[in-house]
Design a protein around this motif. Structure first.
Motif, PDB file in Angstrom:
ATOM      1  N   PRO A 299       0.839  -1.202   0.000  1.00 17.54           N
ATOM      2  CA  PRO A 299       0.000   0.000   0.000  1.00 17.54           C
ATOM      3  C   PRO A 299       0.872   1.249   0.000  1.00 17.54           C
ATOM      4  O   PRO A 299       1.854   1.339   0.733  1.00 17.54           O
ATOM      5  CB  PRO A 299      -0.793  -0.128   1.304  1.00 17.54           C
ATOM      6  N   GLY A 300       0.516   2.193  -0.848  1.00 18.11           N
ATOM      7  CA  GLY A 300       1.308   3.411  -0.954  1.00 18.11           C
ATOM      8  C   GLY A 300       0.529   4.490  -1.661  1.00 18.11           C
ATOM      9  O   GLY A 300      -0.628   4.756  -1.345  1.00 18.11           O
ATOM     10  N   LEU A 301       1.142   5.076  -2.678  1.00 18.94           N
ATOM     11  CA  LEU A 301       0.495   6.104  -3.476  1.00 18.94           C
ATOM     12  C   LEU A 301      -0.285   5.464  -4.621  1.00 18.94           C
ATOM     13  O   LEU A 301      -0.101   4.281  -4.916  1.00 18.94           O
ATOM     14  CB  LEU A 301       1.557   7.064  -4.029  1.00 18.94           C
ATOM     15  N   PRO A 302      -1.143   6.221  -5.294  1.00 17.00           N
ATOM     16  CA  PRO A 302      -1.889   5.638  -6.420  1.00 17.00           C
ATOM     17  C   PRO A 302      -1.003   5.166  -7.565  1.00 17.00           C
ATOM     18  O   PRO A 302      -1.419   4.318  -8.356  1.00 17.00           O
ATOM     19  CB  PRO A 302      -2.796   6.794  -6.865  1.00 17.00           C
ATOM     20  N   PHE A 303       0.229   5.690  -7.654  1.00 13.97           N
ATOM     21  CA  PHE A 303       1.085   5.376  -8.799  1.00 13.97           C
ATOM     22  C   PHE A 303       2.289   4.503  -8.452  1.00 13.97           C
ATOM     23  O   PHE A 303       2.986   4.048  -9.348  1.00 13.97           O
ATOM     24  CB  PHE A 303       1.575   6.678  -9.455  1.00 13.97           C
ATOM     25  N   ILE A 304       2.543   4.258  -7.195  1.00 15.58           N
ATOM     26  CA  ILE A 304       3.686   3.433  -6.789  1.00 15.58           C
ATOM     27  C   ILE A 304       3.440   2.919  -5.371  1.00 15.58           C
ATOM     28  O   ILE A 304       2.780   3.590  -4.558  1.00 15.58           O
ATOM     29  CB  ILE A 304       5.014   4.227  -6.851  1.00 15.58           C
ATOM     30  N   GLY A 305       3.980   1.740  -5.081  1.00 13.24           N
ATOM     31  CA  GLY A 305       3.802   1.163  -3.761  1.00 13.24           C
ATOM     32  C   GLY A 305       4.734   1.744  -2.728  1.00 13.24           C
ATOM     33  O   GLY A 305       5.657   2.510  -3.047  1.00 13.24           O
ATOM     34  N   GLY A 306       4.529   1.378  -1.481  1.00 13.85           N
ATOM     35  CA  GLY A 306       5.362   1.864  -0.386  1.00 13.85           C
ATOM     36  C   GLY A 306       6.637   1.053  -0.227  1.00 13.85           C
ATOM     37  O   GLY A 306       6.930   0.131  -0.999  1.00 13.85           O
ATOM     38  N   LEU A 307       7.413   1.392   0.790  1.00  7.27           N
ATOM     39  CA  LEU A 307       8.704   0.754   1.036  1.00  7.27           C
ATOM     40  C   LEU A 307       8.672  -0.222   2.214  1.00  7.27           C
ATOM     41  O   LEU A 307       9.707  -0.778   2.575  1.00  7.27           O
ATOM     42  CB  LEU A 307       9.765   1.832   1.305  1.00  7.27           C
ATOM     43  N   GLN A 308       7.503  -0.435   2.784  1.00  7.58           N
ATOM     44  CA  GLN A 308       7.434  -1.226   4.015  1.00  7.58           C
ATOM     45  C   GLN A 308       7.735  -2.707   3.814  1.00  7.58           C
ATOM     46  O   GLN A 308       8.036  -3.418   4.775  1.00  7.58           O
ATOM     47  CB  GLN A 308       6.068  -1.056   4.682  1.00  7.58           C
ATOM     48  N   TRP A 309       7.679  -3.195   2.581  1.00  5.82           N
ATOM     49  CA  TRP A 309       7.956  -4.615   2.336  1.00  5.82           C
ATOM     50  C   TRP A 309       9.315  -4.845   1.690  1.00  5.82           C
ATOM     51  O   TRP A 309       9.546  -5.893   1.086  1.00  5.82           O
ATOM     52  CB  TRP A 309       6.856  -5.215   1.452  1.00  5.82           C
ATOM     53  N   LEU A 310      10.214  -3.876   1.777  1.00  2.00           N
ATOM     54  CA  LEU A 310      11.560  -4.060   1.220  1.00  2.00           C
ATOM     55  C   LEU A 310      12.218  -5.284   1.836  1.00  2.00           C
ATOM     56  O   LEU A 310      12.156  -5.497   3.050  1.00  2.00           O
ATOM     57  CB  LEU A 310      12.419  -2.824   1.480  1.00  2.00           C
ATOM     58  N   GLY A 311      12.855  -6.086   0.994  1.00  2.00           N
ATOM     59  CA  GLY A 311      13.483  -7.299   1.487  1.00  2.00           C
ATOM     60  C   GLY A 311      12.496  -8.306   2.036  1.00  2.00           C
ATOM     61  O   GLY A 311      12.862  -9.186   2.815  1.00  2.00           O
ATOM     62  N   LEU A 312      11.233  -8.181   1.636  1.00  4.24           N
ATOM     63  CA  LEU A 312      10.126  -9.018   2.123  1.00  4.24           C
ATOM     64  C   LEU A 312       9.911  -8.863   3.618  1.00  4.24           C
ATOM     65  O   LEU A 312       9.393  -9.774   4.281  1.00  4.24           O
ATOM     66  CB  LEU A 312      10.332 -10.494   1.763  1.00  4.24           C
ATOM     67  N   ASN A 313      10.285  -7.718   4.165  1.00  2.59           N
ATOM     68  CA  ASN A 313       9.993  -7.429   5.560  1.00  2.59           C
ATOM     69  C   ASN A 313       8.480  -7.414   5.769  1.00  2.59           C
ATOM     70  O   ASN A 313       7.755  -6.650   5.134  1.00  2.59           O
ATOM     71  CB  ASN A 313      10.583  -6.077   5.951  1.00  2.59           C
ATOM     72  N   GLY A 314       7.984  -8.264   6.652  1.00  4.66           N
ATOM     73  CA  GLY A 314       6.559  -8.342   6.904  1.00  4.66           C
ATOM     74  C   GLY A 314       5.785  -9.182   5.913  1.00  4.66           C
ATOM     75  O   GLY A 314       4.567  -9.291   6.011  1.00  4.66           O
ATOM     76  N   VAL A 315       6.473  -9.775   4.945  1.00  9.47           N
ATOM     77  CA  VAL A 315       5.820 -10.652   3.974  1.00  9.47           C
ATOM     78  C   VAL A 315       6.093 -12.091   4.400  1.00  9.47           C
ATOM     79  O   VAL A 315       7.156 -12.643   4.126  1.00  9.47           O
ATOM     80  CB  VAL A 315       6.333 -10.407   2.540  1.00  9.47           C
ATOM     81  N   GLY A 316       5.132 -12.682   5.084  1.00  8.19           N
ATOM     82  CA  GLY A 316       5.335 -14.015   5.635  1.00  8.19           C
ATOM     83  C   GLY A 316       4.322 -15.013   5.134  1.00  8.19           C
ATOM     84  O   GLY A 316       3.921 -14.973   3.964  1.00  8.19           O
ATOM     85  N   LEU A 317       3.884 -15.889   6.024  1.00 11.93           N
ATOM     86  CA  LEU A 317       2.968 -16.957   5.662  1.00 11.93           C
ATOM     87  C   LEU A 317       1.523 -16.644   6.026  1.00 11.93           C
ATOM     88  O   LEU A 317       0.653 -17.502   5.911  1.00 11.93           O
ATOM     89  CB  LEU A 317       3.406 -18.259   6.347  1.00 11.93           C
ATOM     90  N   GLU A 318       1.264 -15.405   6.444  1.00  7.62           N
ATOM     91  CA  GLU A 318      -0.098 -15.010   6.778  1.00  7.62           C
ATOM     92  C   GLU A 318      -0.976 -15.019   5.524  1.00  7.62           C
ATOM     93  O   GLU A 318      -0.495 -14.736   4.414  1.00  7.62           O
ATOM     94  CB  GLU A 318      -0.111 -13.620   7.405  1.00  7.62           C
ATOM     95  N   THR A 319      -2.236 -15.326   5.707  1.00 10.26           N
ATOM     96  CA  THR A 319      -3.157 -15.369   4.572  1.00 10.26           C
ATOM     97  C   THR A 319      -3.992 -14.098   4.432  1.00 10.26           C
ATOM     98  O   THR A 319      -4.497 -13.817   3.346  1.00 10.26           O
ATOM     99  CB  THR A 319      -4.128 -16.561   4.717  1.00 10.26           C
ATOM    100  N   THR A 320      -4.117 -13.340   5.502  1.00  8.02           N
ATOM    101  CA  THR A 320      -4.976 -12.165   5.444  1.00  8.02           C
ATOM    102  C   THR A 320      -4.512 -11.136   6.466  1.00  8.02           C
ATOM    103  O   THR A 320      -3.661 -11.422   7.314  1.00  8.02           O
ATOM    104  CB  THR A 320      -6.446 -12.549   5.727  1.00  8.02           C
ATOM    105  N   GLY A 321      -5.041  -9.923   6.329  1.00  8.39           N
ATOM    106  CA  GLY A 321      -4.737  -8.873   7.292  1.00  8.39           C
ATOM    107  C   GLY A 321      -3.563  -8.006   6.949  1.00  8.39           C
ATOM    108  O   GLY A 321      -3.385  -6.938   7.549  1.00  8.39           O
ATOM    109  N   TYR A 322      -2.763  -8.399   5.970  1.00  8.45           N
ATOM    110  CA  TYR A 322      -1.543  -7.633   5.701  1.00  8.45           C
ATOM    111  C   TYR A 322      -1.795  -6.347   4.916  1.00  8.45           C
ATOM    112  O   TYR A 322      -0.867  -5.556   4.712  1.00  8.45           O
ATOM    113  CB  TYR A 322      -0.497  -8.501   4.982  1.00  8.45           C
ATOM    114  N   LEU A 323      -3.020  -6.116   4.480  1.00 10.32           N
ATOM    115  CA  LEU A 323      -3.353  -4.864   3.802  1.00 10.32           C
ATOM    116  C   LEU A 323      -4.231  -3.957   4.653  1.00 10.32           C
ATOM    117  O   LEU A 323      -4.735  -2.945   4.159  1.00 10.32           O
ATOM    118  CB  LEU A 323      -4.072  -5.161   2.475  1.00 10.32           C
ATOM    119  N   GLU A 324      -4.406  -4.297   5.922  1.00  9.28           N
ATOM    120  CA  GLU A 324      -5.241  -3.480   6.786  1.00  9.28           C
ATOM    121  C   GLU A 324      -4.615  -2.101   7.009  1.00  9.28           C
ATOM    122  O   GLU A 324      -3.393  -1.948   7.022  1.00  9.28           O
ATOM    123  CB  GLU A 324      -5.440  -4.178   8.132  1.00  9.28           C
TER     124      GLU A 324
END
Length: 462
Positions: A99-124
């Motif tokens: 999630p970020g701006l309408p034209f580009i995503g944010g930096l919060q998942w750099l290096g897959l930080n926070g990108v795990g095996l969860e199935t839901t909730g990661y876009l809240e």
């Protein structure tokens, strides 16, 4: 005495029940839903199928070029699995889908930080609030790796336009920059939550599996690259025929096979929409191959193997944005119409004297554009309630949405590619030397040959 022990036991159990119950409730609340094993298996297999498309593309393109450039052409696809395979994890996925701006995503998942095996909730926490995941039945990392395969093959498509004359070092730098500055914003705008063109809070462009993000972007970039790079030294007077037609058919077959993961996998679950996309994919490819063969037999006297392969690919390109939104009969029409238009686009390209070596823009650019337009006409919620009705169902506004998405993709791809190529040309240069082009890029760029004549000369007939 016995009654006292029983009462103490009951009271102790009663008192302990509260913290145990609270712990169980807390654990139940904190534990994320388990992934659906069937959907997860389907998506991992689909990811592998899309990965196979890149070697398939390598053989499809490799069969067209001269034998002295076969390895270089193969490498221009294979190297994407290495470059983007790393950059997607480091920054590509975050810029595309966080999630970020309408034209580009944010930096919060750099290096897959926070990108795990969860199935839901990661876009809240971002709009629209009701969208909390991209695929609620599979692990987040499964969705990430599936999208990685799209990011890998898309810039590889461009290599067909610049074959046999671009420096391999310049090409590697080009795809690094292109995948970062062209692909990621387009992927975010069309497919990400909050993207400008997205179904998730945007204008609502219909692009099921990559008509704008993959085919228009790569096709337009290929055309610009061919113009900036200039024609091959033997173009157009001394062009060589394809050196290995079986490679072309092998590549087309692998692409057709992998495209089931490309389109059906875009349903993100093994259900009815995946079935719709699977059937539409095969149907359109078949119709495209059939149309190309009929045109060749009618206009040129003989249907060719190269024509069958090219027509199938054109049908696959045309159905990509529409696969999960249209009926099988619509898929036939899309395949026939896309192959027809691409057939004449290939012929028209030669009149313009633009050396798009392997017809990337006439097939992918033109086919992707037409496919996006036809999606606006044939889409129906009868096969996918998550889509929209098209023009033939009374929704004339969808055509303008698709035309807007096409225009944005053209502008970003054309301007961005031109700027990247000019930067590379002013720093390390784009083209190989004329002597290298004449001798072949295999031995000069890679120090090896696809067909080593040394052993063939040592046949002993005695």
């Amino acid at each position: 005495m016995l009654k006292k022990f029983v009462m103490i036991g009951v009271l102790t159990g009663f008192l302990l029940a509260f913290p145990l119950l609270g712990s169980a409730l807390a654990q139940g609340t904190a534990t994320p839903p388990a992934p659906d094993t069937g959907d997860t298996a389907f998506m991992l297999i689909s990811s592998a199928l899309v990965m196979l498309m890149t070697p398939g593309l390598a053989f499809f393109y490799g069969g067209f070029v001269r034998s002295r450039n076969i390895l270089n052409t193969l490498m221009m696809s294979f190297v994407l699995m290495a470059i983007v395979g790393v950059t997607w994890v480091l920054w590509g996925y975050s810029l595309s889908f966080a999630p970020g701006l309408p034209f580009i995503g944010g930096l919060q998942w750099l290096g897959l930080n926070g990108v795990g095996l969860e199935t839901t909730g990661y876009l809240e926490g971002s709009a629209p609030a009701e969208v909390v995941s991209y695929a609620g039945t599979i692990p987040h990392q499964a969705y990430m790796i599936y999208q990685a395969m799209f990011a890998i093959i898309t810039p590889a498509l461009i290599s067909g336009a610049i074959a046999e004359r671009m420096s391999f070092r310049a090409y590697c730098l080009f795809v690094l920059l292109w995948s970062t500055f062209i692909y990621t914003p387009l992927a975010h705008m069309v497919w990400a939550k909050g993207g400008f063109l997205s179904l998730y809070g945007g204008l609502g462009a219909l692009d099921f599996a990559g008509g704008t993000v993959v085919h228009i972007s790569s096709g337009v970039s290929a055309l610009v690259a061919a113009i900036v790079l200039g024609p091959r030294k033997n173009h157009p007077d001394r062009l060589s025929p394809p050196h290995n037609v079986p490679f072309i058919l092998l590549g087309a077959g692998l692409l057709w096979f992998g495209w089931f993961g490309f389109n059906a996998g875009s349903a993100l679950s093994a259900g009815s929409v995946a079935t719709v996309a699977f059937v539409a994919t095969n149907t359109s490819a078949a119709a495209g191959a059939l149309m190309w063969l009929i045109l060749e037999a009618t206009l040129r006297g003989k249907p060719t193997a190269v024509g069958a392969a090219t027509g199938a690919v054109a049908g696959l390109v045309g159905i990509t944005p529409a696969a999960g939104f249209v009926t099988p009969l619509s898929a036939i029409l899309i395949g026939l119409m896309t192959a027809l238009v691409c057939f004449y686009a290939v012929s028209f390209k030669h009149k313009l004297n633009i050396d798009d070596a392997l017809d990337t823009y006439p097939v992918h650019g033109v086919g992707g554009t037409l496919g996006a337009i036809l999606t606006a006409f044939f889409a129906t919620t009868e096969v996918n309630s998550g889509g929209k009705e098209g023009v033939l169902r009374g929704n004339f506004g969808e055509l303008f949405v698709e035309l807007g998405a096409i225009a944005i993709a053209y502008i970003i791809a054309a301007v961005g590619t031109w700027l990247i190529l000019k930067f590379i040309d002013s720093t390390i240069g784009l083209r190989v030397k004329e002597e290298t082009e004449n001798q072949g890029l295999d031995i000069n760029e890679h120090g090896e040959e696809g067909y080593n004549s040394e052993f063939g000369d040592r046949i002993n007939l005695s």
